[in-house]
Scaffold this motif. Sequence first.
Motif, short mmCIF file in Angstrom:
data_model
loop_
_atom_site.label_atom_id
_atom_site.label_comp_id
_atom_site.label_asym_id
_atom_site.label_seq_id
_atom_site.Cartn_x
_atom_site.Cartn_y
_atom_site.Cartn_z
N GLU A 30 0.83 -1.21 0.00
CA GLU A 30 0.00 0.00 0.00
C GLU A 30 0.86 1.25 0.00
O GLU A 30 0.54 2.24 -0.68
CB GLU A 30 -0.94 -0.01 1.21
CG GLU A 30 -2.04 -1.04 1.13
CD GLU A 30 -2.97 -0.83 -0.05
OE1 GLU A 30 -3.26 0.35 -0.39
OE2 GLU A 30 -3.39 -1.83 -0.65
N GLY B 156 0.91 4.07 -3.06
CA GLY B 156 0.72 5.51 -2.89
C GLY B 156 1.90 6.30 -3.40
O GLY B 156 1.73 7.36 -4.02
N ARG C 282 1.87 9.10 -6.40
CA ARG C 282 2.31 10.49 -6.18
C ARG C 282 3.43 10.88 -7.15
O ARG C 282 3.44 11.98 -7.70
CB ARG C 282 2.80 10.66 -4.74
CG ARG C 282 1.71 10.62 -3.69
CD ARG C 282 2.22 11.12 -2.35
NE ARG C 282 3.38 10.36 -1.88
CZ ARG C 282 3.31 9.24 -1.18
NH1 ARG C 282 2.13 8.73 -0.87
NH2 ARG C 282 4.41 8.63 -0.75
#
Length: 601
Positions: free
Chosen positions: A269, A273, A277
């Motif tokens: 996870e 992310g 980004r």
Amino acid sequence: MRADSGPRPATRLWRAGLSLVLLLALAFAVLAPPERCPSVTAAELRRSAQTTVDWFVRNQRPDGSWLYLYRADDDSAPAEYNEVRHAGAAMALYQAAAAGLPGALRSADRGTEWALDRLIRRHGWAALESEGRVTTGATALLVAGLVIRREATGDTRYDDVLGRLGRFLLAQTEPSGAVLASYDPARGAPVSGEYSRYYTGEAYWALARLHRAFPGEGWGEAADRTGAYLATSRDDAEDHWPPILDHWAAYGVSETVEFPERARPPLTEHELGYARRQAELFGFQARWLSQLYGPWGRLVRGTYKPRGGWYGVIGEALTGWWLTAQQDPRLADLRGQIAERATCNAGLAVRAQSDAEEAANAARPARVEGAWFRNGETRMDDQQHALAGLLRTIPIIEAGEGSSSGGSSAPGDDTPSGWLWAAALVLALNPARAAFGVPRAGRSPRSVVGVGAAGGVIGGLAVCAAAAAGDPLLEALDVSEPSFRIAAGIVAGLAGAADLFRRPPSPEPALAGWRAALIPVAVPGVARPALLVLALGAGADRGVLVSAGAMALGIALLAGLTAWLPTEGPGRRVLRWAGRLLAAALVACGVILAVDGVLDV
């Protein structure tokens, strides 16, 4: 009764029209100018890459090093050199050799021999040393290049040295996954507390490649540890703000998703992310670059000329995240946008490269053709990064992705929710403020509500028409949806801030009778210039239905407030404060939209 010398309803109409024109000019000319994305083919990228390889071949010295820095204006080549960029050049040439470009392998091998002649050996490991410096980045890029060579040629002659170089990277890697920047040969120890912006990502990629080449030897565990550090704590631990845009991390993650022992989907996870980004931030850079080369980009984006290395770094990063998105379905919504940005960037890079015609007028054509110059200067890593970025974009085009025609891209899961756009539209309408603009004098309560509702419907239809025009208009003007989202967010913020301090709209002057529903209720009360600009963005992102729903809610609120609250006495104070509250919320929505536009590929 209004005096003949007073303002007329037509004045309100042309003022609203002028305000709309000015806001559209601000949005499309300054905040979200047209983007230039030249079309480019795989064959053109290969030709450009081959020209770059030829530059390296021509400008390689007898000892295997390359021309490092060249200033065409005065035909000078300072004597400085950088071993990290040398290793990176060899790595890029091995990438070119793997792609089958003539001349690349021999030049890279000569560069590798230069590096191997400068190895320092301690404690079972080896590292590249140059002029007393032992930097982790140089060794990491040397490792990455040699693994690419091994895979491309099947030649295992460097396996022993790869193991030694890899053990140096392990020795430089802390338990947290952080990678120390250098080793002090005089002290015989790593330099503690010293980190580099990019060496950690370079070491990550090198370790990941070692694991792919030599599974079961422990390289993968170290790579995963460093990858987790990059994704979770590097920026905080090393005090980087804003967060580092790390193209080497994109290389590393695109390797680790291929680890067979990883679960499916392969990213944790935190890594997921981080990947999202980074892709978003590099996508913003690519959009800024394409705006810079738009019709009036120099006027509104400045006269900065990118280095060849900037094109390359953007390309390397985006192609890495594209490869990652192929392996992890949770990034599938970004894949098309990443491909489009990478292809656009590659097309711009090809056109910025010096060709034979430009080189013919130079003092030394061999040093100019195939290079990227900024302010008359080129550096070895300009060619290194650009070459790698071009080569890594070819599979995107061959896969049929990444149309670089500019303009809007298909909306995906990464666009703002319909609820956010609906909220922004209702807040921009600001029913509490608009209620002040409904003419009441000399009218029955029923007539007042009827005029307000009719004007609301007319204005709402105009807003829906703007929403329907959003997608084709952005496409025609070569403006991407994320870029216009930034513009719409800024316009919303400005409108909200103005509403906080401006007096409520006046119901006069107005057209007589039921025609007052047109002026001033529909225009400028409901179909406000700022709302129409926002509707363009909402329509491009989410279609007409969201705008229609928002207008239905906003008009219902306008009709209700008009019926229940007078614009005098306590009712006036309630409407004033409600209007200010909605204006403040519009400012917040504008900020969210603008940030969302920045953080979108």
